[in-house]
Design a protein around this motif. Structure first.
Motif, short mmCIF file in Angstrom:
data_model
loop_
_atom_site.label_atom_id
_atom_site.label_comp_id
_atom_site.label_asym_id
_atom_site.label_seq_id
_atom_site.Cartn_x
_atom_site.Cartn_y
_atom_site.Cartn_z
N UNK A 1 9.84 1.02 3.93
CA UNK A 1 9.40 1.79 2.61
C UNK A 1 10.42 1.67 1.51
N UNK A 2 9.99 1.48 0.13
CA UNK A 2 10.93 1.97 -0.87
C UNK A 2 10.28 2.78 -1.87
N UNK A 3 11.26 3.17 -2.23
CA UNK A 3 11.10 4.68 -3.33
C UNK A 3 11.67 4.13 -4.80
N UNK A 4 11.05 4.76 -5.69
CA UNK A 4 11.72 4.70 -7.20
C UNK A 4 12.96 5.03 -7.16
N UNK A 5 13.89 4.03 -7.90
CA UNK A 5 15.24 4.45 -8.25
C UNK A 5 15.52 5.63 -8.97
N UNK A 6 16.14 6.64 -8.34
CA UNK A 6 16.56 7.81 -9.11
C UNK A 6 16.87 7.68 -10.59
N UNK A 7 16.25 8.53 -11.41
CA UNK A 7 16.37 8.32 -12.80
C UNK A 7 15.32 7.26 -13.51
N UNK B 1 6.30 2.75 -8.17
CA UNK B 1 6.41 4.33 -8.95
C UNK B 1 6.03 5.21 -7.94
N UNK B 2 5.61 4.97 -6.80
CA UNK B 2 5.69 6.13 -5.42
C UNK B 2 6.33 5.24 -4.48
N UNK B 3 6.31 5.90 -3.33
CA UNK B 3 6.89 5.34 -2.09
C UNK B 3 5.84 4.55 -1.27
N UNK B 4 6.35 3.14 -1.36
CA UNK B 4 5.25 2.24 -1.06
C UNK B 4 5.83 1.37 0.21
N UNK B 5 4.86 0.87 0.98
CA UNK B 5 5.29 -0.09 2.14
C UNK B 5 5.48 -1.36 1.73
N UNK B 6 7.06 -1.75 1.64
CA UNK B 6 7.39 -3.20 1.45
C UNK B 6 7.36 -4.09 2.19
N UNK B 7 7.17 -3.62 3.49
CA UNK B 7 7.12 -4.82 4.75
C UNK B 7 6.57 -4.16 5.84
N UNK B 8 5.72 -4.77 6.58
CA UNK B 8 5.00 -4.15 8.03
C UNK B 8 5.83 -4.76 9.12
N UNK C 1 0.85 -1.21 -0.07
CA UNK C 1 -0.12 0.07 0.06
C UNK C 1 0.85 1.29 -0.09
N UNK C 2 0.41 2.21 -0.62
CA UNK C 2 1.38 3.71 -0.62
C UNK C 2 1.51 4.01 0.96
N UNK C 3 2.90 4.78 1.11
CA UNK C 3 3.09 5.09 2.27
C UNK C 3 2.25 6.28 2.52
N UNK C 4 1.73 6.46 3.71
CA UNK C 4 0.75 7.62 4.24
C UNK C 4 1.60 7.87 5.38
#
Length: 220
Positions: free
Chosen positions: A190-196, A164-171, A145-148
């Motif tokens: 959380x994981x963010x898209x790679x730079x570029x 494609x957006x900051x996402x919760x990859x592990x709870x 789910x998206x990070x809030x």
């Protein structure tokens, strides 16, 4: 000789029609109408006094009615305020109690993940979770789910090519709320898209749009 009877005098004859003329004259015995003239004036003044008293009574009634309406409105506001405070105090008490139980619920969750929730311990744990749910406790926080930031607390950060957006990859620790009130945010990685990556994807999207407008890529 003629004898005269002593004690009697001769009176001249008076015509019968002339007798009692003094008694026959009309007497002006009309009584002045003082009482009859004063009576209407007295009734009018009494009516004016009654009207004035009636106006005073109506004014007093209007004032008492306004006071009663004001008191009723104040009482209704007081009842609503007391009810609102009672509900708020109840919610705070429940939230405080459930907050103290969160570590126990965390232990139950870890035991379930490791397959240790068996036997009597499992029955007690499930009963505790059922009671907490009846009291309004809700668990939230899911992978993907998206990070809030209002309900999530990021403890770990990384980059990933498939987001494609900051996402919760592990709870790391689930969050809990009661109704709309969050009593503990979900602690996540959380994981963010790679730079570029966004730039490359944007260029690819633009190229695809141009090819579509030109009728597709040229074939050699």
């Amino acid at each position: 000789m003629t004898e005269e009877t002593p004690g009697f005098e001769e009176k001249p004859d008076v015509p019968s029609g002339a007798a009692g003329n003094d008694d026959a004259e009309p007497k002006a015995a009309a009584t002045p109408p003082t009482e009859e003239a004063a009576a209407p004036a007295g009734d009018a003044s009494e009516t004016v006094g009654l009207v004035a008293q009636l106006d005073q009574a109506r004014k007093a009634l209007d004032e008492r009615t306004a006071d009663l309406q004001r008191l009723q409105a104040e009482f209704q506001n007081y009842r609503r305020r007391v009810e609102r405070d009672r509900v708020a105090v109840k919610e705070i008490a429940v939230a405080n109690l459930l907050t103290e139980l969160l570590p126990v619920l965390d232990d139950i969750g870890r035991a379930r993940e490791h397959g240790e929730l068996v036997g009597g311990f499992k029955s007690v744990a499930e009963s505790l979770e059922t009671v907490a749910a009846k009291m309004g406790l809700q668990q939230f926080g899911k992978e993907g789910e998206p990070f809030d930031p209002t309900i999530h607390e990021a403890l770990m950060h990384s980059y990933a090519p498939d987001v494609t957006e900051t996402t919760c990859v592990a709870i790391l620790q689930p969050g809990y709320r009661i109704g709309e009130r969050t009593i503990r945010p979900a602690r996540v990685a959380v994981a963010e898209p790679q730079p570029g990556a966004q730039t490359v994807k944007a260029e690819e999207s633009e190229t695809a749009a141009e090819d579509k407008e030109n009728g597709g890529p040229e074939e050699g």
